[in-house]
Design a protein around this motif. Sequence first.
Motif, short mmCIF file in Angstrom:
data_model
loop_
_atom_site.label_atom_id
_atom_site.label_comp_id
_atom_site.label_asym_id
_atom_site.label_seq_id
_atom_site.Cartn_x
_atom_site.Cartn_y
_atom_site.Cartn_z
N ASN A 219 1.11 -1.32 -0.66
CA ASN A 219 -0.05 0.33 0.17
C ASN A 219 1.25 1.40 0.37
N ASN A 220 0.65 2.01 -1.02
CA ASN A 220 1.33 3.09 -1.44
C ASN A 220 2.38 2.48 -1.05
N THR A 221 2.65 1.97 -2.40
CA THR A 221 4.41 1.30 -2.80
C THR A 221 3.70 1.40 -4.58
N ASP A 222 4.85 1.24 -4.54
CA ASP A 222 4.99 0.82 -6.14
C ASP A 222 5.05 -0.90 -6.84
N ASP A 223 5.15 -1.55 -7.94
CA ASP A 223 5.77 -2.79 -7.69
C ASP A 223 6.86 -2.76 -8.48
N GLY A 224 7.60 -1.73 -8.78
CA GLY A 224 8.93 -1.76 -9.42
C GLY A 224 8.64 -0.69 -10.43
N LEU A 281 -3.47 -9.66 -27.39
CA LEU A 281 -2.95 -8.93 -26.35
C LEU A 281 -1.99 -9.72 -25.58
N THR A 282 -1.09 -9.32 -25.26
CA THR A 282 -0.22 -9.46 -24.32
C THR A 282 0.61 -8.46 -23.60
N ILE A 283 -0.08 -8.91 -22.17
CA ILE A 283 -0.06 -8.11 -21.21
C ILE A 283 0.71 -8.60 -20.00
N PHE A 284 2.54 -7.54 -19.82
CA PHE A 284 3.23 -8.74 -18.52
C PHE A 284 2.55 -7.70 -17.59
N VAL A 285 2.11 -9.45 -16.34
CA VAL A 285 1.68 -8.30 -15.07
C VAL A 285 2.66 -8.38 -14.01
N GLY A 286 3.34 -7.10 -13.18
CA GLY A 286 4.01 -7.47 -12.72
C GLY A 286 3.94 -8.56 -11.33
N GLN A 287 3.07 -8.72 -10.65
CA GLN A 287 2.41 -8.41 -9.72
C GLN A 287 2.35 -10.10 -10.01
N ILE A 288 2.48 -10.57 -10.69
CA ILE A 288 2.27 -12.21 -10.94
C ILE A 288 4.27 -12.34 -11.96
#
Length: 539
Positions: A219-224, A281-288
């Motif tokens: 929370n209140n952060t980024d994923d890179g 569409l190809t989407i990169f999901v940082g969380q996974i």
Amino acid sequence: MKLVSTILPIAGALMIVFGIVILLAFPTYIARKIQSENYLGHEPNGSLNAMTKSWLTPTYDMKLAIWVYSVTNAKAVVDGAKPHVVEKGPYTFIEKQSKNYTFLIGDERILYFNNHTYHFSSNDSCLTCFLNDKVTVPNILLQKLIDAHDEAGFAIKFAIEEAIKLANESVFLTVNVGDLLFNGYDDPLVSKICHYPLVNTICKSLGIPDKIGLFYGQNNTDDGSYLINTGLKAATDLGKLYAWKNMTILPGKYWYGPQARMINGTDGQLFSPFLLPNQKLTIFVGQICRSVDMEVTGAQVFRGVDTYEYSPAKSMNDVEFQRSLGFCNPLSPIYFADPEIQPRNCSPKGLMDISSCAPNNPRIYISQPHFYGSPSALGSAIDGLARPSENDRTYVLINPFVGVVTEAMRRSQLNIGVLPGKIPTLSKLKPSIIPIIWLNETAIFDEETRGLLTQVSFFTKISTFVGIIVLSLGCFLILLTIGTLLVKKYYRKVEEPLINDDDEEEEIEVPLPNASLIVIQEAPVIQPVVVEPVAYQAI
């Protein structure tokens, strides 16, 4: 007659030309307008353009709704019973995003961090949903120690076994919803075990933290950091992802093959315009830590805007295809003996093993809510679990002409793999995959974005409609002219007299055939035959 032969065909030809111009020129103008404005960057005066401002602090209506599964028969599960869960929710959080950015390579690329903040909204949650609600969930960290126990020496095994034996709660623990999600909680059992002199080194090597939470520290952060294309040179490259966390490919600890470690596609925030119905569409999901393929599954009008509906591609549930890419864990525990439910050396169908991506590598599996799209055996293994429905699927609505998301529904479920290991007190515990939460991340475009898309859609439809009408009228006038001329010519022939008055007074002479051409053959003259008397001589 002059009107038909001259004015109508000229008017028809002009209308045809004008209709073709409308059908071709106006969409081309709109397309060029979109290409000239659909990029991240600056205006000629040096200020950020409207798209960049909207991208930095999106005004979309974004919510994170979470439903929690609480196990009601924890002790019975340890003794071999089937888990029974109660689902409670939603616990809804309002999401806000803001980005820190740096333009690179002549403004053709941009490096950014996307900061997420979540605020609990009691108004959007269920009437009895509060963050201090108590729930009983699987002990995530204990599974790490169970795995360590199976490979440890006698002293460490003894310490872990004794701690579990003395604990009131072991495989499951009861925590507050707020602590389970964002605040984090202390695990008394794990803390106790990790204070043993011989075990503390194991805990440190496993990276077991002092606090744990499903979204603890998020929370209140980024994923890179993300490095993407701005679309300045080509609108079709908008959002193309080049690197994540300064990596162009994931290191060997992630996943189980080189293709699975590729960082490709888009960042999921931006999409190029002029999308085609057969375009994936190809989407990169940082969380996974992986890319996900999406394909068109329909078309619909959402709040007055034409959209394509994108859902996870069928190949996402093709186990052999995912195995060939390197997404199957070859050391996956066996939860179901039937290979039709759980193929060899892979997680059960419909589940994604993200243990190599999650912090501290807990045994976490992601599925769609209520195991939608998975074999029915996964849902049947849990009592109290609702049956899956169409409301459990993930989809994204995108206006294909502009490439703007109008609505996104990303639904997923977090499941914990529970195993007894070789601990005697857990020998009756059956290997199982127990859901812990399911969530629905929603994003709906704001009124300003809707207004812009509605205008584009309206003028495009109007230009097409007017162009077709004008072109049709032009063709009609040309055909009318041709038809009129043909009809007049036909009636002119019909009205002409077949016999003139002068011809009636003239004598009709029938020409005789040419006598010289007729040969009359005279009948042969038959001469009379005169029979003379024959003199008979007397004998």
